[in-house]
Motif scaffolding. Sequence first.
Motif, mmCIF file in Angstrom:
data_model
loop_
_atom_site.group_PDB
_atom_site.id
_atom_site.type_symbol
_atom_site.label_atom_id
_atom_site.label_comp_id
_atom_site.label_asym_id
_atom_site.label_seq_id
_atom_site.Cartn_x
_atom_site.Cartn_y
_atom_site.Cartn_z
ATOM 1 N N PHE A 18 41.749 -2.205 -31.843
ATOM 2 C CA PHE A 18 41.765 -2.982 -33.082
ATOM 3 C C PHE A 18 43.139 -2.840 -33.723
ATOM 4 O O PHE A 18 43.931 -1.959 -33.377
ATOM 5 C CB PHE A 18 40.687 -2.484 -34.057
ATOM 6 C CG PHE A 18 40.736 -0.990 -34.311
ATOM 7 C CD1 PHE A 18 41.617 -0.444 -35.230
ATOM 8 C CD2 PHE A 18 39.895 -0.126 -33.602
ATOM 9 C CE1 PHE A 18 41.669 0.922 -35.446
ATOM 10 C CE2 PHE A 18 39.940 1.239 -33.810
ATOM 11 C CZ PHE A 18 40.829 1.760 -34.733
ATOM 12 N N GLN A 19 43.402 -3.725 -34.679
ATOM 13 C CA GLN A 19 44.636 -3.641 -35.473
ATOM 14 C C GLN A 19 44.278 -3.250 -36.905
ATOM 15 O O GLN A 19 43.125 -3.407 -37.343
ATOM 16 C CB GLN A 19 45.380 -4.980 -35.465
ATOM 17 C CG GLN A 19 46.043 -5.309 -34.139
ATOM 18 C CD GLN A 19 47.205 -4.368 -33.829
ATOM 19 O OE1 GLN A 19 47.781 -3.755 -34.730
ATOM 20 N NE2 GLN A 19 47.532 -4.255 -32.539
ATOM 21 N N LEU A 20 45.256 -2.733 -37.617
ATOM 22 C CA LEU A 20 45.064 -2.291 -39.004
ATOM 23 C C LEU A 20 46.157 -2.870 -39.890
ATOM 24 O O LEU A 20 47.291 -3.052 -39.448
ATOM 25 C CB LEU A 20 45.108 -0.756 -39.096
ATOM 26 C CG LEU A 20 44.009 0.043 -38.397
ATOM 27 C CD1 LEU A 20 44.355 1.525 -38.433
ATOM 28 C CD2 LEU A 20 42.667 -0.204 -39.066
ATOM 29 N N GLU A 21 45.797 -3.131 -41.132
ATOM 30 C CA GLU A 21 46.800 -3.490 -42.135
ATOM 31 C C GLU A 21 47.075 -2.314 -43.073
ATOM 32 O O GLU A 21 48.185 -2.167 -43.573
ATOM 33 C CB GLU A 21 46.334 -4.698 -42.945
ATOM 34 C CG GLU A 21 46.309 -5.993 -42.152
ATOM 35 C CD GLU A 21 45.991 -7.183 -43.021
ATOM 36 O OE1 GLU A 21 45.781 -6.991 -44.252
ATOM 37 O OE2 GLU A 21 45.952 -8.298 -42.497
ATOM 38 N N GLU A 22 46.042 -1.498 -43.313
ATOM 39 C CA GLU A 22 46.189 -0.328 -44.179
ATOM 40 C C GLU A 22 45.504 0.867 -43.517
ATOM 41 O O GLU A 22 44.423 0.741 -42.953
ATOM 42 C CB GLU A 22 45.565 -0.582 -45.555
ATOM 43 C CG GLU A 22 46.157 -1.775 -46.281
ATOM 44 C CD GLU A 22 45.513 -1.996 -47.634
ATOM 45 O OE1 GLU A 22 44.824 -1.068 -48.117
ATOM 46 O OE2 GLU A 22 45.704 -3.075 -48.214
ATOM 47 N N MET A 23 46.158 2.017 -43.619
ATOM 48 C CA MET A 23 45.607 3.239 -43.023
ATOM 49 C C MET A 23 45.811 4.393 -44.007
ATOM 50 O O MET A 23 46.922 4.885 -44.205
ATOM 51 C CB MET A 23 46.308 3.533 -41.700
ATOM 52 C CG MET A 23 45.836 4.804 -41.012
ATOM 53 S SD MET A 23 46.630 4.992 -39.393
ATOM 54 C CE MET A 23 46.277 6.703 -39.051
ATOM 55 N N TRP A 24 44.709 4.798 -44.634
ATOM 56 C CA TRP A 24 44.751 5.857 -45.640
ATOM 57 C C TRP A 24 43.979 7.057 -45.101
ATOM 58 O O TRP A 24 42.755 7.088 -45.120
ATOM 59 C CB TRP A 24 44.142 5.353 -46.949
ATOM 60 C CG TRP A 24 44.778 4.096 -47.446
ATOM 61 C CD1 TRP A 24 44.436 2.816 -47.141
ATOM 62 C CD2 TRP A 24 45.896 4.012 -48.330
ATOM 63 N NE1 TRP A 24 45.268 1.929 -47.780
ATOM 64 C CE2 TRP A 24 46.180 2.632 -48.520
ATOM 65 C CE3 TRP A 24 46.697 4.950 -48.980
ATOM 66 C CZ2 TRP A 24 47.223 2.182 -49.328
ATOM 67 C CZ3 TRP A 24 47.727 4.500 -49.790
ATOM 68 C CH2 TRP A 24 47.983 3.142 -49.963
ATOM 69 N N MET A 25 44.701 8.065 -44.629
ATOM 70 C CA MET A 25 44.073 9.226 -43.987
ATOM 71 C C MET A 25 44.673 10.535 -44.501
ATOM 72 O O MET A 25 44.825 11.505 -43.761
ATOM 73 C CB MET A 25 44.216 9.143 -42.464
ATOM 74 C CG MET A 25 43.549 7.912 -41.871
ATOM 75 S SD MET A 25 43.694 7.785 -40.073
ATOM 76 C CE MET A 25 42.697 9.182 -39.566
ATOM 77 N N SER A 26 45.020 10.580 -45.788
ATOM 78 C CA SER A 26 45.542 11.806 -46.384
ATOM 79 C C SER A 26 44.484 12.912 -46.331
ATOM 80 O O SER A 26 43.304 12.677 -46.610
ATOM 81 C CB SER A 26 45.949 11.545 -47.833
ATOM 82 O OG SER A 26 46.389 12.723 -48.455
ATOM 83 N N SER A 27 44.915 14.124 -45.962
ATOM 84 C CA SER A 27 44.041 15.306 -45.855
ATOM 85 C C SER A 27 43.012 15.173 -44.744
ATOM 86 O O SER A 27 42.043 15.931 -44.716
ATOM 87 C CB SER A 27 43.338 15.585 -47.193
ATOM 88 O OG SER A 27 44.283 15.792 -48.224
ATOM 89 N N CYS A 28 43.184 14.223 -43.850
ATOM 90 C CA CYS A 28 42.312 14.102 -42.687
ATOM 91 C C CYS A 28 43.034 14.737 -41.495
ATOM 92 O O CYS A 28 44.123 14.313 -41.114
ATOM 93 C CB CYS A 28 42.007 12.631 -42.412
ATOM 94 S SG CYS A 28 40.905 12.366 -41.024
ATOM 95 N N GLN A 29 42.479 15.760 -40.914
ATOM 96 C CA GLN A 29 43.170 16.548 -39.893
ATOM 97 C C GLN A 29 43.295 15.772 -38.576
ATOM 98 O O GLN A 29 42.304 15.511 -37.906
ATOM 99 C CB GLN A 29 42.429 17.850 -39.665
ATOM 100 C CG GLN A 29 42.389 18.764 -40.887
ATOM 101 C CD GLN A 29 43.784 19.134 -41.364
ATOM 102 O OE1 GLN A 29 44.607 19.604 -40.588
ATOM 103 N NE2 GLN A 29 44.055 18.923 -42.645
ATOM 104 N N MET A 30 44.543 15.405 -38.232
ATOM 105 C CA MET A 30 44.791 14.712 -36.969
ATOM 106 C C MET A 30 45.844 15.430 -36.134
ATOM 107 O O MET A 30 46.156 14.996 -35.029
ATOM 108 C CB MET A 30 45.226 13.272 -37.226
ATOM 109 C CG MET A 30 46.545 13.145 -37.975
ATOM 110 S SD MET A 30 47.097 11.437 -38.058
ATOM 111 C CE MET A 30 45.737 10.671 -38.895
ATOM 112 N N GLY A 31 46.424 16.523 -36.662
ATOM 113 C CA GLY A 31 47.440 17.276 -35.946
ATOM 114 C C GLY A 31 46.835 18.172 -34.883
ATOM 115 O O GLY A 31 45.626 18.137 -34.641
ATOM 116 N N PRO A 32 47.662 18.980 -34.226
ATOM 117 C CA PRO A 32 49.076 19.240 -34.561
ATOM 118 C C PRO A 32 50.061 18.221 -33.992
ATOM 119 O O PRO A 32 51.230 18.215 -34.385
ATOM 120 C CB PRO A 32 49.318 20.627 -33.965
ATOM 121 C CG PRO A 32 48.408 20.670 -32.784
ATOM 122 C CD PRO A 32 47.181 19.897 -33.167
ATOM 123 N N ASN A 33 49.634 17.379 -33.073
ATOM 124 C CA ASN A 33 50.567 16.431 -32.463
ATOM 125 C C ASN A 33 50.723 15.179 -33.321
ATOM 126 O O ASN A 33 49.795 14.763 -34.034
ATOM 127 C CB ASN A 33 50.075 16.034 -31.062
ATOM 128 C CG ASN A 33 50.025 17.220 -30.113
ATOM 129 O OD1 ASN A 33 50.874 18.112 -30.176
ATOM 130 N ND2 ASN A 33 49.022 17.243 -29.249
#
Length: 524
Positions: A18-33
Amino acid sequence: MSSASLIFKVKSNWVPPFQLEEMWMSSCQMGPNFPTWLETRTSLRYLDISKSGIVDIAPKWFWKWASHIDRRLIDLSDNQISGNLSGVLLNNTYIDLSSNCFMGELPRLSPQVSLLNMANNLFSGPISPFLFQKLNGKSNLEILDMSTNNLSGELSHCWTYWQSLTRLNLGNNNLSGKIPDSLGSLFELEALHLHNNRLSGDIPPSLRNCKSLGLLDLGGNKLSGNLLSWMGERMTLVALSLRSNKLIGNIPPQICWLSSLIILDVANNSLSGTIPKCFNNFSLMATIGTKDDSFSVFEYYYDYYYYRYTRAPNYENLMLVIEGKESEYKSILKFVRSIDLSSNDLWGSIPTEISSLSGLEFLNLSCNNLMGTIPEKMGRIKALESLDLSGEIPQSMKNLSFLSHLNLSYNNFLGRIPSTTQLQSFDAFSYISNAELCGAPLTKNCTEDEDFQGIDVIDENEEGSEIPWFYIGMGLGFIVGFWGVCSALFYKKAWRHAYFQFLYRVKDWVYVAIAIRSTGSTLI
């Protein structure tokens, strides 16, 4: 997904269907990479992956991807993302790279950038190439924060190219030289931070042209000269910090025109003269929790869309020395009421007008040459939490029920420490090196003279009195009792005869008892 405390775990080769226009993921753990799948998101306009636990180097493709004209917001703040940004072109409207590990010389900007926050990184090198860069059009930069880096060199005379700036923060760097007069061309400037650098020379009078200036922080430099009277003309000033410089001269009375001022910090300079008696004109210091339009300088939003998803403003910060500790104040800054004139060469007495600032929380006048007594009405500032003074201790200070910090040490206080749970709750270090001071919590006991000194001052508005009514009552009781008995014996003849007959019998009984005892001793 912002602030949802979720873990966003995908494979490194994942390609979203899918495609996105807005992506708000503050404080959502997606690291460490670093999320490499962003490279295929060609329609993304708003990207917020702050506080997402990324500990990685930003890939080279990212900056080219991010510089696309449609990318409106890039927020990578509060991670541990590294990389060298020398020569990188930043082309987004709102860019927040703060609190990461980016390094190298400062990047280049396009005229489209409105906000650039690169604070708390490892950027180094001279600042002048960044300020002198040629833009392909008029700059729209409104907010620039490059504080807490390793930037060096002098501030150049090119600020006329950045006239759209409303907030500028270059604090905690290694900048040197004089503050250029061209800063006065920033007519829309609301907040200026140049603290903790190596700037020298006078405060430029051209800053009087910044008619919207609400926060001025020049502390921790080597600035010299006088406090300029034009500061009193900036009625918008809410916070003024000039501490730890080499300023001389008097505190100009024009500073009292700043009725909106809630923070005044000129400590650790070489200011002389007396404390102006007009400090009671700081009307907002006489209130607690009052809302005022001038407080808008302390907080700001990027734009409607950012506010729509974060629901929280960005806050200005200010370093204040409270209770002997330097701390950073941000979101609660608008609730602080503080005056710090310590470590100067001020003389004279403490003006009683300060006692009208009933909302004042922090007051530090220590390490000066002040004489006389602490104003008796000082106890009316019942919101005081931190107090550093010199002089004599008035009894009204026992009304300061909110004090959490007290420093009366190394002065010439005398007499008894007023007896109150509040003042006795501090340890002896708050009172040390006052040879004539006595009473708890000190180990030195008070003599009668010192006791009298301690109760000599009485507040006309204080409930109760410090006069020793117990002793007065005891004396009056003796007088009334003595003359009451004598009057009864004088007017009642029968009572008088009975009284004297009783005394004769007592005398005879005592005589006989002594005689028998002495005779018995002789016989034995």
